[in-house]
Design an enzyme around this catalytic site. Sequence first.
Site, PDB file in Angstrom:
ATOM      1  CE  LYS A 205      -7.042   7.898  81.736  1.00  0.00           C
ATOM      2  NZ  LYS A 205      -7.632   8.731  80.904  1.00  0.00           N
ATOM      3  CD  GLU A 211     -17.215  -4.146  82.987  1.00  0.00           C
ATOM      4  OE1 GLU A 211     -16.533  -3.493  83.779  1.00  0.00           O
ATOM      5  OE2 GLU A 211     -18.036  -3.849  82.138  1.00  0.00           O
ATOM      6  N   GLY A 265      -8.587   6.638  77.181  1.00  0.00           N
ATOM      7  CA  GLY A 265      -8.742   5.187  76.969  1.00  0.00           C
ATOM      8  C   GLY A 265      -9.045   4.859  75.612  1.00  0.00           C
ATOM      9  NE  ARG A 266     -13.778   8.471  73.718  1.00  0.00           N
ATOM     10  CZ  ARG A 266     -13.821   9.007  74.952  1.00  0.00           C
ATOM     11  NH1 ARG A 266     -13.857   7.944  75.870  1.00  0.00           N
ATOM     12  NH2 ARG A 266     -14.238  10.325  75.329  1.00  0.00           N
ATOM     13  CD  GLU A 351     -16.120   5.508  76.175  1.00  0.00           C
ATOM     14  OE1 GLU A 351     -14.952   5.554  75.954  1.00  0.00           O
ATOM     15  OE2 GLU A 351     -16.727   4.490  76.799  1.00  0.00           O
ATOM     16  CG  HIS A 382     -23.780 -11.422  50.169  1.00  0.00           C
ATOM     17  ND1 HIS A 382     -24.487 -11.943  48.937  1.00  0.00           N
ATOM     18  CD2 HIS A 382     -22.588 -11.168  49.921  1.00  0.00           C
ATOM     19  CE1 HIS A 382     -23.561 -11.999  47.944  1.00  0.00           C
ATOM     20  NE2 HIS A 382     -22.493 -11.334  48.406  1.00  0.00           N
ATOM     21  CE  LYS A 510     -17.666   2.382  83.770  1.00  0.00           C
ATOM     22  NZ  LYS A 510     -16.464   3.259  83.927  1.00  0.00           N
TER      23      LYS A 510
HETATM   24  O1  F6P Z   1     -16.539   2.640  81.079  1.00  0.00           O
HETATM   25  C1  F6P Z   1     -16.046   3.230  79.777  1.00  0.00           C
HETATM   26  C2  F6P Z   1     -14.611   3.192  79.750  1.00  0.00           C
HETATM   27  O2  F6P Z   1     -14.282   4.388  81.007  1.00  0.00           O
HETATM   28  C3  F6P Z   1     -13.706   3.485  78.625  1.00  0.00           C
HETATM   29  O3  F6P Z   1     -13.718   5.240  78.376  1.00  0.00           O
HETATM   30  C4  F6P Z   1     -12.561   2.809  78.802  1.00  0.00           C
HETATM   31  O4  F6P Z   1     -11.920   2.704  77.741  1.00  0.00           O
HETATM   32  C5  F6P Z   1     -12.986   1.795  79.434  1.00  0.00           C
HETATM   33  O5  F6P Z   1     -14.052   1.996  80.403  1.00  0.00           O
HETATM   34  C6  F6P Z   1     -11.863   1.075  80.315  1.00  0.00           C
HETATM   35  O6  F6P Z   1     -11.448   1.896  81.294  1.00  0.00           O
HETATM   36  P1  F6P Z   1     -10.041   1.302  81.962  1.00  0.00           P
HETATM   37  O7  F6P Z   1      -9.054   1.317  81.107  1.00  0.00           O
HETATM   38  O8  F6P Z   1      -9.967   2.322  83.132  1.00  0.00           O
HETATM   39  O9  F6P Z   1     -10.265  -0.183  82.512  1.00  0.00           O
END
Ligand code: F6P
Length: 542
Positions: A205, A211, A265-266, A351, A382, A510
């Site tokens: 987003k 990452e 995002g979620r 979240e 189990h 972060k």
């Molecule tokens: O760090 C949390 C977050 O901001 C989530 O809310 C989001 O889904 C994820 O990181 C990834 O964010 P992006 O889509 O901006 O890479």
Amino acid sequence: MSSLTASPAWQALVEHALDRASTRTTDLFAEDSERAQRLSCEAAGLYLDYSKQRVDAETLELLQTLARQQALEAWRERLFSGAHVNHTEDRAALHMALRARAGDVFVERGDNVVPMVHAERERMARFASDVREGRWIGATGQAITDVVNIGIGGSDLGPRMVCSALAPLIDGPRPHFVSNVDGADLDAVLQQVRPETTLFVIVSKTFSTQETLANAMHARAWLVAALGEGAVAKHFVAVSTHAERVAAFGIEPDHMFHFWDWVGGRYSVWSAVGLSIMLALGADRFGQLCAGARAMDEHFRTAPLGSNMPVLLALLTVWNVDFLGCSSHVMAAYAQRLALLGPWIQQLEMESNGKRVTRSGEVVDYPTTPVLWGTVGTNAQHAYFQMLHQGPAEHEIDFIAAVDGGHPYPDLHQKLLANCFAQSSALMRGKDAAAVREELSAQGLSGDALEQAVPHRVFPGNRPSNTILLPVIDPYHLGALLALYEHRTFVASVIWGINPFDQWGVELGKQLARQILDPASKLPLDPSTQALMARVRMHPGS
Ligand code: F6P
């Protein structure tokens, strides 16, 4: 006391919980032969049985009074009308617009966003069919056989879960997912694919997530090493709200799919974030996923509170967590294909509602979201069901199953469902000392040996659960299920008075990671972190 816990509706529930402390659900069934029918509801093809919850008619009335006190109906209207319910980021939360039909209206800052959503969905559909039908080919002229989605959190969990849930229907390129900045994740996927036939979908987003960008850079280098710089245009597309950052990464504007800041995002699986789903399953199935979600939206928006499935689920969680003291919420999907539902719901709920202050900044004095966890049944039986049956703490459980297994082994499906129903029944019924004694003496045990054995075999029972049945795990009903949990999360947030659409709690870590990585950083680190870093530096590979 906070304004919520001091409120009349909350206090009435506190008293009611005390009053009902010794009530057993099995007795409620004995008193009411219609209980199973009465405490159930249907929506968008899904069936919810909540009769095994520790509630009676008065509990449900009081919970609805709490919902009205918290202005749930007004908040629901605000959500659907595009009000900036995410006030800390001054944004709407209009994920429902992503699954709207042509003709539906969702207004954001004065404009109906539905035509824009549909135009972008059309672009995705054209691109997906070009890839699936071999009109979009790789730099060496070969068709795309594998798609690697690089993203994390909401840019990963939704498409990953949907592709896994609907895996038997996949008739397009094979989907792969890389999320973790642990290079082992990327490596494992790159070992399975060929540069000539692989399309990378970089999903972020913000297009600033460390990452995702780091993995995308390595994927790009891997491709360029094999096919040269010119190949990037044919093997990389992006999904984001940030066109400039996508361009800076080197992906052409035509190869970028858009979504908007009013999509959290979620809550984004229905947007271009679902491109990997469309590539794997086709635009029609993606449309069915959205149609199921829309049906749940309609239900949520229009059904009275007392028969509104997301409302009931949320109120039951509030009851279990805030008044009965349940310490976690277990997602027990008796469906292998829903193995990734838990992680998706974890982000959605934790979240969203993992907050300690209300919208106005008041610190809460009541539990908000419980820990959400769980794996698929019967495997879970189990592993950790022992604790659910006999541990001292109580947990709320959602059993989820499909009536039709959708595979060629009906006998296995019968066993799966029998186990699912047996577990929820056992958790409710329990087994008291008298029953254990009778059982043991029938087995020939007596005296001290019998008495010593009894406590270990007693099940307290009275443990609350919901059971949600899907007719089958297909795109439509999966869509309805996901939207059900989205709205459940929203309703719970309204009761708790918190903003479910921001996530400031992820920022500090972060910042510190950036600081740890930056050799020029002058900011002091705590002694424990310094010692850990020194230890890693001693390692020759670090
Ligand atoms: O760090 C949390 C977050 O901001 C989530 O809310 C989001 O889904 C994820 O990181 C990834 O964010 P992006 O889509 O901006 O890479």
